[in-house]
Design a protein around this motif. Sequence first.
Motif, PDB file in Angstrom:
ATOM      1  N   ALA A 120       0.829  -1.210   0.000  1.00 35.56           N
ATOM      2  CA  ALA A 120       0.000   0.000   0.000  1.00 35.56           C
ATOM      3  C   ALA A 120       0.860   1.255   0.000  1.00 35.56           C
ATOM      4  CB  ALA A 120      -0.936  -0.013   1.215  1.00 35.56           C
ATOM      5  N   LEU A 121       1.951   1.235   0.772  1.00 39.96           N
ATOM      6  CA  LEU A 121       2.825   2.414   0.840  1.00 39.96           C
ATOM      7  C   LEU A 121       3.532   2.657  -0.490  1.00 39.96           C
ATOM      8  CD1 LEU A 121       4.057   4.633   2.629  1.00 39.96           C
ATOM      9  CD2 LEU A 121       5.907   3.032   3.166  1.00 39.96           C
ATOM     10  N   LEU A 122       4.028   1.596  -1.113  1.00 37.09           N
ATOM     11  CA  LEU A 122       4.745   1.762  -2.375  1.00 37.09           C
ATOM     12  C   LEU A 122       3.821   2.263  -3.481  1.00 37.09           C
ATOM     13  CD1 LEU A 122       7.082  -1.372  -2.416  1.00 37.09           C
ATOM     14  CD2 LEU A 122       7.707   0.994  -1.977  1.00 37.09           C
ATOM     15  N   VAL A 123       2.610   1.700  -3.549  1.00 33.75           N
ATOM     16  CA  VAL A 123       1.691   2.098  -4.617  1.00 33.75           C
ATOM     17  C   VAL A 123       1.220   3.533  -4.403  1.00 33.75           C
ATOM     18  CG1 VAL A 123      -0.539   1.630  -5.695  1.00 33.75           C
ATOM     19  CG2 VAL A 123       0.968  -0.261  -5.104  1.00 33.75           C
ATOM     20  N   THR A 124       0.707   3.823  -3.211  1.00 37.31           N
ATOM     21  CA  THR A 124       0.187   5.167  -2.963  1.00 37.31           C
ATOM     22  C   THR A 124       1.315   6.192  -2.845  1.00 37.31           C
ATOM     23  OG1 THR A 124       0.120   4.768  -0.560  1.00 37.31           O
ATOM     24  CG2 THR A 124      -1.853   4.245  -1.824  1.00 37.31           C
ATOM     25  N   GLY A 125       2.459   5.778  -2.283  1.00 35.64           N
ATOM     26  CA  GLY A 125       3.587   6.699  -2.195  1.00 35.64           C
ATOM     27  C   GLY A 125       4.164   7.026  -3.559  1.00 35.64           C
ATOM     28  N   GLY A 126       4.268   6.009  -4.434  1.00 34.38           N
ATOM     29  CA  GLY A 126       4.717   6.279  -5.796  1.00 34.38           C
ATOM     30  C   GLY A 126       3.767   7.201  -6.533  1.00 34.38           C
ATOM     31  N   GLY A 127       2.469   6.972  -6.350  1.00 35.80           N
ATOM     32  CA  GLY A 127       1.491   7.875  -6.936  1.00 35.80           C
ATOM     33  C   GLY A 127       1.588   9.275  -6.356  1.00 35.80           C
ATOM     34  N   GLY A 128       1.960   9.353  -5.076  1.00 34.17           N
ATOM     35  CA  GLY A 128       2.129  10.664  -4.450  1.00 34.17           C
ATOM     36  C   GLY A 128       3.246  11.471  -5.094  1.00 34.17           C
TER      37      GLY A 128
END
Length: 771
Positions: free
Chosen positions: A165-173
């Motif tokens: 979740a962190l990698l996906v949403t953080g990358g999108g961030g």
Amino acid sequence: MSIAPSLALGLPLGLGLAGAIAATMMKRGVAQAGAAVAALAFLLYLLAAPGVTETTDLRFGFWSVPSLGVVGGLRLDGLSLVFVLLITGIGALVLLYASRYLKGDTRLPRLVTLLLIFMVAMLGAVTADDVVTLFVFWELTSLASFFLVAYDHEKPGARKAALQALLVTGGGGLALLAGLILVAMAAGTTSLSGIIAAREAVLAHPAAIPAMLLVVLGCFTKSAQFPFQFWLPNAMAAPTPVSAYLHSATMVKLGIYLLARLNPVYQHEAFWQELLTTAGLLTTAVGAIYALRESDLKRVLAWTTVTALGSLTMLIGLAPALSATAAVTFLLVHALYKAALFLVAGIVDHETGTRDAAALGGLRRAMPLTALAAVLAALSMAGLPPFVGFVAKEIIYEAKLATGGAAGLFASIGFLVNAAMVAIAGLLSWRLFFGPLRPTPATPHDPPKSMLAGPILLAGLGLLAGAAPSLVGAWLVDGAVAAMLGAPAAVPLKLWHGFTPVLALSAATIALGLLLLLAWGRLMPRLRRASAFDRFDTARLYDRALAGLVAWAEGTTRLVQHGSLRGYMQVLLLVAALGPLAVLVARGGLDLPEAAPLDFRALAFLPIALGAIAAAVARGTLAAVMATGLVGFGTALVFLTFGAPDVALTQFTVEVLLIVILATVLIRLPVRARDVRTGRQRTVDAAVAGALGLSVALVLLAVLAAPFDPRLGEWFGAESVPGGHGRNVVNVILVDFRALDTLGEIAVLAIAAFSVIALLRASGRGARVGS
């Protein structure tokens, strides 16, 4: 009654932070206290609601940087009001629920702290009127959700889900940050309201399309749009209160919020409409299919959340007033029934010991109040009158049928997806609570009132809102629609529209949904066995990409961190040599100074050259040290010859000490090995050294070829006495004008000295122990 904007917008954030800090020090009643904080914040926003209409809002500016065009602040309009009420209201109920769901868990204070921090982050994100403020709170939601999903961090599955979740949403961030910067540059302001007002400038900017794509990418990752939808069901490793709060009503809708917030800028752009509607349709279809494949109650609800998020994205892309009204209405409806159903799923799991829908049934007699909440929420989810879910479904069908040429496609996919949602609603109510009672690991019974309050209240609100949809529309929906479209648009909400094609479509949806419910026991295993769904699952692409990234990192590490000191030095020296040369060539800086008469003082450089050559060809370590010392003494001679006796004396003193210390240490150390480099290695080293020398020489020649600018030296000379109270310009520069730099150098030397002392003491103790 209304309150000041500073209280309405600033106080809830302050209360949330204060509550989060207090929760870390509390041992009893921590969840109830957290619920009280969220409820108080809800009350503050409720009191501020009369000041928010379709044409007015509340603003609180608390920081700005005018020179950079940054106008920070908070803003509460119709769209923000909907979100803050959902965030605080559902948050209070979830925290109350957690007080009994996790009773006796020593980690409960940490959970409450994280939930309150997350609540503050969400409130800040949806009320921010500045892209800088928005992004800070946006990223804070990702960080808080990481720790919440990893609540059971002892389990590998929880850690993996949290990291995903962190990698996906953080990358999108990161993509979102780049997009917001481009949008702010195009608009000339970081204010969201200013960006919307500067719509024409934003669209006319050369980077308009890349900026739009980057913003959409950030929103898609946050709101689990295809192909990023896989992280949301996996995040169900979190406890039920976390799932009910983050993954039904709040965090996953943050991307939807930003799409709706920026819709006034892009709503008439065909690319924006096509991108959102296409992604939304794919997401709804994928979510519905995967929901029918699951039997775990939380994963079933997670996939239906993916479906709902896809529907919201699609409705935003459709743009007209009807679809905007449908989007806001469905946003409210989904938050109410989905949070209730998540809490019900947690109750079933907590009281029966399982959440496998295939193994559950007949719980109505043992859990009558839980069954009531489940049935009320499921009826709203299925879209049956007189629930508000029926109002939302009717207006969604109307919006899809009014899209023109694509109406048939939208209506057809929507029909099949809604039928699947009817079947899931039946699964979560009729199949679980009616029919014969099936054996469960634990004896089922209704939970305490604190766990039932949330689902019953949320499900009951769905019924009350359905009974008075016009009041809901006037109070919440109309203002949010005006913010979403950039202008008021009155589309009244009605429970009954008469006998229309939309009503017939709704009836057909319910009929097909009931058929799917009856066939679910046979359909679910077949869908689960269908390998095509697993083969083309985007989660597999994520796993492969992550594995490839790790393999690439390991290969890069082996290439770079090879353990050879000679190799490290070669790379550093080559970069130092080629970097300046590349800049000189690219900028046309290669130049030679005019020929000057021979200056016999240049002979002072001869010892430096001889020492460097001797050090390069020396076979022994001690001989190399002596040759290096010759370089130092030659440097001191150069300083002395060219009129810097104080610097020469310093250089001479340091060089003597260095040679004496190194020689003494080398004599005592058992170093017997001579230079063991091969001829090829020595040739490579010589080439690297020559490249560095050539680079330095060319840079110095280019500097000498440039006209001499005496302004800096003259300034230091003029300011030495009045500014530094010293006539030695060099000392004044070091002590006054470069004071912080000199202080840093002194600090480095002091740290090195302390480290050497510690190592010597440690080695001394080791020697005594060994003896």
